[in-house]
Structure formats: structure tokens, C-alpha cells
Design a protein around this motif. Structure first.
Motif, short mmCIF file in Angstrom:
data_model
loop_
_atom_site.label_atom_id
_atom_site.label_comp_id
_atom_site.label_asym_id
_atom_site.label_seq_id
_atom_site.Cartn_x
_atom_site.Cartn_y
_atom_site.Cartn_z
N ARG A 90 -7.25 20.57 1.74
CA ARG A 90 -7.52 22.01 1.83
C ARG A 90 -9.00 22.31 1.64
NH1 ARG A 90 -4.09 26.90 -1.17
NH2 ARG A 90 -4.90 28.55 0.17
N LEU A 91 -9.66 21.52 0.81
CA LEU A 91 -11.08 21.76 0.52
C LEU A 91 -12.02 21.06 1.49
CD1 LEU A 91 -11.04 21.41 -3.39
CD2 LEU A 91 -11.06 23.53 -2.05
N ALA A 92 -11.52 20.03 2.19
CA ALA A 92 -12.38 19.17 3.00
C ALA A 92 -13.16 19.86 4.11
CB ALA A 92 -11.55 18.02 3.58
N PRO A 93 -12.63 20.90 4.76
CA PRO A 93 -13.42 21.49 5.85
C PRO A 93 -14.80 21.98 5.42
CG PRO A 93 -11.14 22.20 6.01
CD PRO A 93 -11.27 21.46 4.70
N ALA A 94 -14.97 22.34 4.17
CA ALA A 94 -16.26 22.90 3.73
C ALA A 94 -16.92 22.08 2.63
CB ALA A 94 -16.07 24.34 3.26
N ASN A 95 -16.31 20.98 2.21
CA ASN A 95 -16.84 20.22 1.09
C ASN A 95 -16.60 18.72 1.32
OD1 ASN A 95 -17.26 22.62 -0.98
ND2 ASN A 95 -15.20 22.86 -0.14
N THR A 96 -17.19 17.91 0.45
CA THR A 96 -16.86 16.48 0.44
C THR A 96 -16.13 16.19 -0.86
OG1 THR A 96 -19.00 15.91 -0.57
CG2 THR A 96 -18.85 15.83 1.84
N LEU A 97 -15.25 15.17 -0.81
CA LEU A 97 -14.43 14.88 -1.97
C LEU A 97 -14.30 13.39 -2.19
CD1 LEU A 97 -12.81 17.41 -0.20
CD2 LEU A 97 -11.92 17.65 -2.53
N THR A 98 -14.14 13.02 -3.46
CA THR A 98 -13.84 11.64 -3.82
C THR A 98 -12.58 11.66 -4.68
OG1 THR A 98 -16.17 11.00 -3.83
CG2 THR A 98 -14.63 9.56 -4.99
N ILE A 99 -11.53 10.99 -4.19
CA ILE A 99 -10.27 10.90 -4.93
C ILE A 99 -10.30 9.62 -5.75
CG2 ILE A 99 -7.78 10.64 -4.72
CD1 ILE A 99 -7.87 12.36 -2.23
N LEU A 100 -10.11 9.76 -7.06
CA LEU A 100 -10.18 8.64 -7.99
C LEU A 100 -8.77 8.27 -8.44
CD1 LEU A 100 -13.17 10.02 -10.07
CD2 LEU A 100 -13.25 8.44 -8.13
N ASN A 101 -8.35 7.09 -8.05
CA ASN A 101 -7.00 6.61 -8.33
C ASN A 101 -7.08 5.40 -9.24
OD1 ASN A 101 -4.29 5.84 -8.23
ND2 ASN A 101 -4.50 4.82 -6.26
N ARG A 102 -6.54 5.50 -10.43
CA ARG A 102 -6.63 4.39 -11.37
C ARG A 102 -5.75 3.22 -10.98
NH1 ARG A 102 -3.55 6.86 -16.72
NH2 ARG A 102 -1.49 7.15 -15.77
N SER A 103 -4.74 3.46 -10.12
CA SER A 103 -3.87 2.39 -9.65
C SER A 103 -4.44 1.77 -8.38
CB SER A 103 -2.46 2.92 -9.38
OG SER A 103 -1.89 3.47 -10.55
N ARG A 104 -3.85 0.67 -7.97
CA ARG A 104 -4.29 0.00 -6.75
C ARG A 104 -3.72 0.65 -5.50
NH1 ARG A 104 -8.89 -2.73 -7.43
NH2 ARG A 104 -8.85 -3.86 -9.42
N ARG A 105 -2.63 1.39 -5.67
CA ARG A 105 -2.01 2.07 -4.55
C ARG A 105 -1.85 3.56 -4.87
NH1 ARG A 105 3.39 -0.76 -2.62
NH2 ARG A 105 3.15 0.93 -1.10
N ARG A 117 1.09 29.02 -3.15
CA ARG A 117 -0.26 29.57 -2.99
C ARG A 117 -1.31 28.47 -3.02
NH1 ARG A 117 -1.00 32.21 -7.72
NH2 ARG A 117 -2.82 33.30 -6.93
N GLU A 118 -0.96 27.32 -3.60
CA GLU A 118 -1.92 26.21 -3.68
C GLU A 118 -1.74 25.20 -2.55
OE1 GLU A 118 -2.78 24.39 -7.32
OE2 GLU A 118 -2.34 26.13 -8.56
N ALA A 119 -0.60 25.24 -1.88
CA ALA A 119 -0.29 24.21 -0.88
C ALA A 119 -1.13 24.37 0.38
CB ALA A 119 1.19 24.26 -0.54
N ASN A 120 -1.66 23.27 0.86
CA ASN A 120 -2.44 23.29 2.09
C ASN A 120 -1.54 23.51 3.30
OD1 ASN A 120 -4.80 22.77 3.79
ND2 ASN A 120 -3.77 20.85 4.31
N LEU A 121 -0.48 22.70 3.42
CA LEU A 121 0.43 22.81 4.55
C LEU A 121 1.83 22.41 4.10
CD1 LEU A 121 0.50 23.38 7.64
CD2 LEU A 121 0.29 20.91 7.97
N VAL A 122 2.81 23.28 4.37
CA VAL A 122 4.21 22.99 4.06
C VAL A 122 4.87 22.55 5.38
CG1 VAL A 122 6.38 23.89 3.17
CG2 VAL A 122 4.21 24.68 2.21
N GLU A 123 5.32 21.32 5.43
CA GLU A 123 5.84 20.76 6.68
C GLU A 123 7.35 20.53 6.68
OE1 GLU A 123 2.77 17.94 8.67
OE2 GLU A 123 2.63 17.57 6.52
N ASN A 124 7.99 20.74 5.54
CA ASN A 124 9.43 20.45 5.48
C ASN A 124 10.26 21.68 5.16
OD1 ASN A 124 8.66 20.78 2.84
ND2 ASN A 124 9.62 18.91 2.07
N TYR A 125 9.69 22.88 5.39
CA TYR A 125 10.48 24.09 5.20
C TYR A 125 11.10 24.46 6.54
CZ TYR A 125 12.03 28.36 2.98
OH TYR A 125 12.81 29.35 2.44
#
Length: 295
Positions: A160-175, A42-50
């Protein structure tokens, strides 16, 4: 007290597949699910390996198909929260807020829950702005959502949220730990900013939004956001297992009486296809134990 040959806890892909297969055998099973059917699909945006969906399929659509197959098999979901599953005198006893039942076999397909943010602490004033599931945000429009985490789930939720919102993903690692294709898609939207090597040190709330006090390679910085989505991993939902069951868990699993399947038992291997296969196999093993068909 209701009695059945099997009980299934959880109606995600694993639990649904087990219930459908048991119904094919004519084996009575009680299926419990405290929420809607489909689990994390229910939370998945797109399932590509089913298998069977070459172009991929939205998680919510696949969840609806699972639920439809469950209904077609004549299986009813008991929308109850299982508070305890215990094993006494050769029988599994299931307790919910509405009553009790018992079964000779148990399939635990209870899935996982999100890991909570331990540091930084979330102040009480900010509690209503911090989410651990993307579902409450699906109707958001024009918001800036900060996301802590950089795995597949974090990027999938952002897409999933991007079409109607803006987002910033915060990653504490370098990759980022996500699949490279997910990051490429996120960057291609023009609405998702991925920041690597940044750590959130404090969360402040002014009653209208959040200020994330961060630190990156250049020093301290602040990021304003309307809300925060936390996606830093998941852990199995097994708190309801009783003490006697835990004591004899290995023996019960070895004897085929207890099966912990899907995301609840597969560690990092959380995929709908794996879970569905687990469910079918669990049902077949129960049928074999009861002297049923091998097909």
C-alpha cells in the motif's frame, strides 16, 4: 439509562453485518464504535477473497460500502469507547465515557489490536517514529519505511505504501509467513526489499530518523529508516469485559445471550467474509431467541 434488546460493540464487518440484520428484524440494537466504521478493512491494501469482487477491492472502498449499507438500514453508530461490559441481574450493562446503557443480548465484535514490540525496546526519543498502523503513513511521500514482520499484514501494508515510498521488510525467520503471491508482488514493485534471517537488536533515534541495529548471517549491520512500521501479529480487544461477565462467559455464550464474533473470537481466522457471516448468524440467533423469524 438507555435500554435496548441488543448491544453491539465494534463496527467492523462483523458488527456492521449484525446491526444490518437486526435492523431487518426490527430489533433495536445499540452499535458502539470508538473509531471509523470498517475495522481492519480500512488498513487493507486489497481484499481479494470477498465474494462479489472478482478483481479484488481496496479495503478502504469495501469499508465505505459497509458503512453505506449501515446508513441505508437506518442504523446509527454511537462513536463512544466502551470501557466496560458487565452482566448483572440478567442484564448486560455497557459503560462508556459518556454514559451507560443496558441490553438483554450482547454481541462483542471489538476486533483486535496490534501486538506491541517488546524487544528491542523502543526508546522514548523514537516513539514518534514507530507505528503499529499503516493509516498514519498513507500520506507519506519519498520516505524509507522499515517494516518488522513478514506476515500477510506486513506485506499488504508495504504494497500500500510502495507507490510513493521505499520499504525494507525485516524478517527474523528464513522464510516469510505471508502468502507467496504477496511476496512476489512486493518484489515486483522494485521498491520493496525483503530481508530474511535478520533480527533487529536495538533502535536508535537522532531526531531526524531511525537507525536499526541489526544482525544477520554475516554479522552486525545497520539500517537507516525514516520510520518503522511494526506488524508482528494481533490480539483480541477484550479488556473491557467485566469480571462477572468473564466468570459466566461460557454459560452466557451457551445460552445465546453473549456472542464474541469476528476477529475478536476467531483466532487466526481473520477474514472479512468470515466476520460478516459471523455477524449475520449472531443477529439471526438473537432474533430466534426473541421469538423472531428464521429468515
Amino acid at each position: 439509562m438507555r435500554t435496548a434488546e441488543a448491544c453491539i460493540i465494534g463496527a467492523g464487518p462483523a458488527g456492521i453485518a449484525a446491526a444490518v440484520q437486526l435492523a431487518r428484524y426490527g430489533i433495536e440494537a445499540i452499535l458502539y464504535e470508538r473509531d471509523a466504521a470498517g475495522g481492519l478493512l480500512r488498513e487493507a491494501n486489497l481484499v481479494e477473497n470477498y465474494p462479489g469482487f472478482p478483481g479484488g477491492i481496496p479495503g478502504s472502498t469495501l469499508a465505505a460500502l459497509f458503512a453505506g449499507q449501515l446508513a441505508a438500514a437506518g442504523v446509527e453508530i454511537r462513536h463512544e469507547n466502551v470501557t466496560k461490559l458487565e452482566y448483572t441481574e440478567g442484564t448486560f450493562r455497557i459503560a462508556t465515557e459518556r454514559g451507560e446503557a443496558q441490553a438483554s443480548s450482547a454481541v462483542v465484535a471489538s476486533g483486535t489490536r496490534p501486538r506491541r514490540l517488546e524487544a528491542p525496546a523502543v526508546p522514548d526519543a523514537a516513539a514518534g517514529y514507530v507505528w503499529y498502523s499503516v493509516l498514519p503513513l498513507l500520506r507519506a511521500r519519498g520516505m524509507h519505511v522499515a517494516v518488522i514482520g513478514a506476515g500477510d499484514s506486513a506485506f499488504d501494508h508495504a504494497l500500500r505504501l510502495a507507490p510513493a515510498n521505499t520499504l525494507t521488510i525485516l524478517n527474523r525467520s528464513r522464510r516469510a509467513a505471508c502468502l507467496p503471491l504477496l511476496r512476489k508482488r512486493a518484489e515486483a514493485t522494485g521498491r520493496i526489499v525483503c530481508r530474511d534471517g535478520i533480527r533487529v537488536e536495538a533502535i536508535e533515534c537522532d531526531g531526524e530518523g531511525l537507525l536499526l541495529c541489526c544482525r544477520d548471517g554475516e554479522g552486525a549491520c545497520g539500517i537507516a529508516a525514516d520510520c518503522l512500521l511494526v506488524a508482528i501479529g494481533r490480539e483480541p480487544c477484550l479488556d473491557f469485559l467485566g469480571s462477572n461477565l468473564r466468570l459466566h462467559r461460557k454459560d452466557l455464550v451457551r445460552e445465546g445471550k453473549l456472542q464474541i464474533i469476528g476477529d475478536a473470537g476467531n483466532g487466526i481466522f481473520r477474514q472479512a467474509a468470515i466476520a460478516a457471516g459471523d455477524g449475520v448468524r449472531a443477529a439471526m440467533e438473537i432474533a430466534l431467541k426473541l421469538g423472531g423469524s428464521e429468515a
